[in-house]
Design a protein around this motif. Structure first.
Motif, PDB file in Angstrom:
ATOM      1  N   ASP A 265       0.881  -1.164   0.000  1.00 56.46           N
ATOM      2  CA  ASP A 265       0.000   0.000   0.000  1.00 56.46           C
ATOM      3  C   ASP A 265       0.925   1.221   0.000  1.00 56.46           C
ATOM      4  N   TYR A 266       1.219   1.730  -1.180  1.00 56.22           N
ATOM      5  CA  TYR A 266       2.248   2.754  -1.303  1.00 56.22           C
ATOM      6  C   TYR A 266       1.818   4.071  -0.687  1.00 56.22           C
ATOM      7  N   ASP A 271       3.159   7.456   5.352  1.00 54.65           N
ATOM      8  CA  ASP A 271       2.977   7.873   6.737  1.00 54.65           C
ATOM      9  C   ASP A 271       4.108   7.391   7.641  1.00 54.65           C
ATOM     10  N   ALA A 272       4.876   6.412   7.172  1.00 53.49           N
ATOM     11  CA  ALA A 272       5.974   5.887   7.996  1.00 53.49           C
ATOM     12  C   ALA A 272       7.121   6.875   8.111  1.00 53.49           C
ATOM     13  N   GLY A 273       7.157   7.865   7.225  1.00 52.47           N
ATOM     14  CA  GLY A 273       8.250   8.818   7.262  1.00 52.47           C
ATOM     15  C   GLY A 273       9.555   8.203   6.793  1.00 52.47           C
ATOM     16  N   ALA A 274      10.604   9.008   6.809  1.00 53.85           N
ATOM     17  CA  ALA A 274      11.889   8.538   6.290  1.00 53.85           C
ATOM     18  C   ALA A 274      13.024   8.701   7.276  1.00 53.85           C
ATOM     19  N   ASP A 487       9.702  -0.236  -3.692  1.00 51.96           N
ATOM     20  CA  ASP A 487       9.197   1.038  -4.200  1.00 51.96           C
ATOM     21  C   ASP A 487       8.643   1.894  -3.066  1.00 51.96           C
ATOM     22  N   ALA A 488       8.083   1.267  -2.060  1.00 53.58           N
ATOM     23  CA  ALA A 488       7.528   2.024  -0.944  1.00 53.58           C
ATOM     24  C   ALA A 488       8.607   2.841  -0.243  1.00 53.58           C
ATOM     25  N   THR A 489       9.799   2.286  -0.110  1.00 50.92           N
ATOM     26  CA  THR A 489      10.894   3.013   0.527  1.00 50.92           C
ATOM     27  C   THR A 489      11.304   4.212  -0.305  1.00 50.92           C
ATOM     28  N   VAL A 490      11.366   4.029  -1.622  1.00 52.05           N
ATOM     29  CA  VAL A 490      11.705   5.128  -2.521  1.00 52.05           C
ATOM     30  C   VAL A 490      10.685   6.254  -2.379  1.00 52.05           C
ATOM     31  N   ALA A 496       9.243  12.535   2.046  1.00 53.48           N
ATOM     32  CA  ALA A 496       9.884  13.267   3.136  1.00 53.48           C
ATOM     33  C   ALA A 496      10.659  14.468   2.596  1.00 53.48           C
ATOM     34  N   PHE A 497      11.317  14.282   1.465  1.00 49.76           N
ATOM     35  CA  PHE A 497      12.025  15.398   0.836  1.00 49.76           C
ATOM     36  C   PHE A 497      11.040  16.488   0.426  1.00 49.76           C
ATOM     37  N   GLU A 498       9.935  16.076  -0.191  1.00 48.10           N
ATOM     38  CA  GLU A 498       8.918  17.032  -0.628  1.00 48.10           C
ATOM     39  C   GLU A 498       8.393  17.844   0.565  1.00 48.10           C
TER      40      GLU A 498
END
Length: 514
Positions: A265-266, A271-274, A487-490, A496-498
């Motif tokens: 679920d991308y 919501d997990a943040g980085a 892909d979810a990590t990417v 987070a950057f955005e």
């Protein structure tokens, strides 16, 4: 249409092609047996028409009038809806014109495909409609999708909304321009050498090339099965994750997809943040021969925002990254020459879903008039066919055998970090050549930007381009690359950057056509 019975001349031409050394009398001996065997071809067609041939729905479409086509980015416009509810309800989508929308013309950017109308929706189109999206039209793409600049489509150049004298990037040029210009909410792109990420970088968008096989390619015009990808192009990472959640997953018709594939679920993953993610800045992605210092500086500045967002940033070296474009050159050229041209788009010898009508239409058109190939495709044919016929496929075989070595080099780096980062492109959007430009200039503009993007089409790693900032008023993209099927990590890192930079800019209104 029944296969015509071959006469002596036709069989003689086949014999000559293979050097069989048959006399006319010997051909006559084979002829009745050949004709009997070819009866199976006609039987298969009858069975297909009776049992498997799809029937195209009636759908309204129109070609935009002169002056009503922003950036020359629409091929045709539509308003097709499926479900009245779903995660994309109320959202408009442009579909790249290499991807089938049933009942709507498709050209794949080429005069050699003009006149073809698909009978089936591509899998991703079906999924978008089921999710409530409205298909607003087909976005212009480069001729047979073989260009990184928006300068080869049979309908003319596509303009960049930030500066209409410059390339929008390609091959998903229309998709990039329409999203950046605010004419649709999101778009689909296709990526074989960077063609989602290139226009995303040039137009200041988010463009995500999924892991190879995560999103079914079924219904999109192939170039080379081992590098073909489709994915989302959007203004925000949230929307890219939303679209990916809709289109990812097995469809049972694309053998690229693992049997045990279960998409994440991308959207929820964002919501997990980085915080705590480890990011490796790839040394070889900067300072290339073609790199502009302004681009490198903009991306290095953007990397500090990754650290500000709580990610651990370090520099890594992947020397094989510089070999990637050479490996891609051979696979993309010989592979496309064989699959896309000699075998009419889909190629042979795989257990996937075919489009026989498209194969017949395209094969007949290019056989009639090869002068209508674009300059970029002509280059691929000259180099690819020479390599194939001289090396008997051994260079392609060597390149494919090197692909795991290239993938392993990235995987080794990704054993110590979670993500790799580098400029998406070494250059800002360049000025489009004049209409009468000669092949060397067209080819230079079409291929100058591929160095960082194309290796990940060979390896299949997920890669996203996000706007790193502006350099002299032009967008610069930053690319984040992750482990296969992560892909979810990417997307988490990109989101987070955005958030850290407060969102991404849009083109100035002065650049938008009236």
């Amino acid at each position: 249409m029944p296969l015509p019975d071959p006469d002596r001349a036709a069989l003689g031409a086949v014999a000559e092609h293979y050097g069989l050394g048959l006399s006319g009398d010997e051909i006559d001996e084979y002829a009745p047996v050949v004709q009997g065997l070819l009866g199976s071809w006609n039987a298969v067609e009858e069975l297909y028409r009776a049992e498997a041939a799809p029937s195209a729905p009636q759908r309204a479409w129109s070609r935009p009038e002169t002056g009503e086509n922003p950036y020359n980015a629409w091929y045709v416009t539509t308003s097709i809806t499926g479900s009245s509810s779903g995660p994309l309800a109320g959202r408009t989508v442009a579909v790249k014109d290499n991807t089938a929308v049933a009942g709507v013309p498709m050209t794949n950017g080429s005069a050699l495909v003009e006149g073809y109308v698909p009978a089936e929706d591509a899998t991703i189109v079906t999924r978008l409609l089921e999710a409530g999206a409205t298909i607003a039209g087909k976005a212009v793409c480069e001729d047979l999708c073989f260009s990184g600049a928006s300068i080869t489509a049979s309908t003319g150049h596509v303009e960049n909304p930030w500066d209409t004298t410059r390339t929008a990037g390609a091959s998903s040029s229309g998709s990039g321009a329409l999203v950046a210009g605010g004419h649709v909410d999101m778009a689909t792109g296709g990526d074989q050498g960077g063609s989602i990420r290139i226009p995303a970088a040039n137009c200041g968008l988010v463009g995500h090339k999924p892991t190879w096989g995560l999103v079914p390619y079924t219904g999109a015009f192939p170039i080379e099965a081992t590098v073909d990808h489709v994915g989302p192009m959007t203004r925000t990472v949230h929307d890219a994750a939303l679209m990916l959640s809709v289109i990812a997953g097995r469809d049972g018709r694309d053998p690229r997809q693992p049997a045990d594939l279960v998409p994440d679920d991308y959207l929820a993953a964002l919501d997990a943040g980085a915080r705590g993610l480890r990011v490796g800045v790839v040394r070889e992605g900067f300072g290339r021969d073609e790199s502009e210092p302004a681009v490198d500086d903009t991306v290095r500045t953007a990397v500090t925002a990754l650290a500000d967002a709580g990610m651990q940033v370090s520099e890594v070296s992947v020397p094989w990254h510089l070999h990637g474009p050479r490996i891609w050159d051979v696979i993309a050229s010989e592979g496309a020459c064989s699959q896309m041209i000699d075998n009419f788009g889909y190629g042979l010898n795989w257990k996937g879903h075919y489009d026989p009508e498209l194969m017949d239409h395209f094969g007949a058109r290019w056989a009639e008039d090869g002068t209508r190939f674009a300059v970029t495709v002509t280059l691929v044919l000259l180099a690819g066919r020479y390599g194939l016929q001289t090396g008997h496929g051994r260079y392609y075989a060597m390149a494919q055998n090197l692909a795991p070595k290239l993938a392993g080099a990235y995987d080794a780096a990704l054993a110590d970090v979670d993500l790799l980062v580098m400029p998406t492109l070494p250059l800002r959007p360049t000025v489009r050549p004049a209409a009468d430009a000669r092949p060397p200039e067209i080819l230079a503009r079409a291929l100058e930007m591929l160095g960082n993007t194309c290796p990940f089409d060979v390896t299949g790693h997920p890669a996203i381009s996000v706007p790193a900032g502006l350099a002299d008023g032009l967008p610069v993209g930053m690319m984040l690359v992750g482990r296969p099927f992560e892909d979810a990590t990417v997307l988490r890192a990109a989101h987070a950057f955005e958030q850290a930079v407060g969102g991404f800019p849009s083109p100035s209104q002065s650049a938008v056509p009236a």
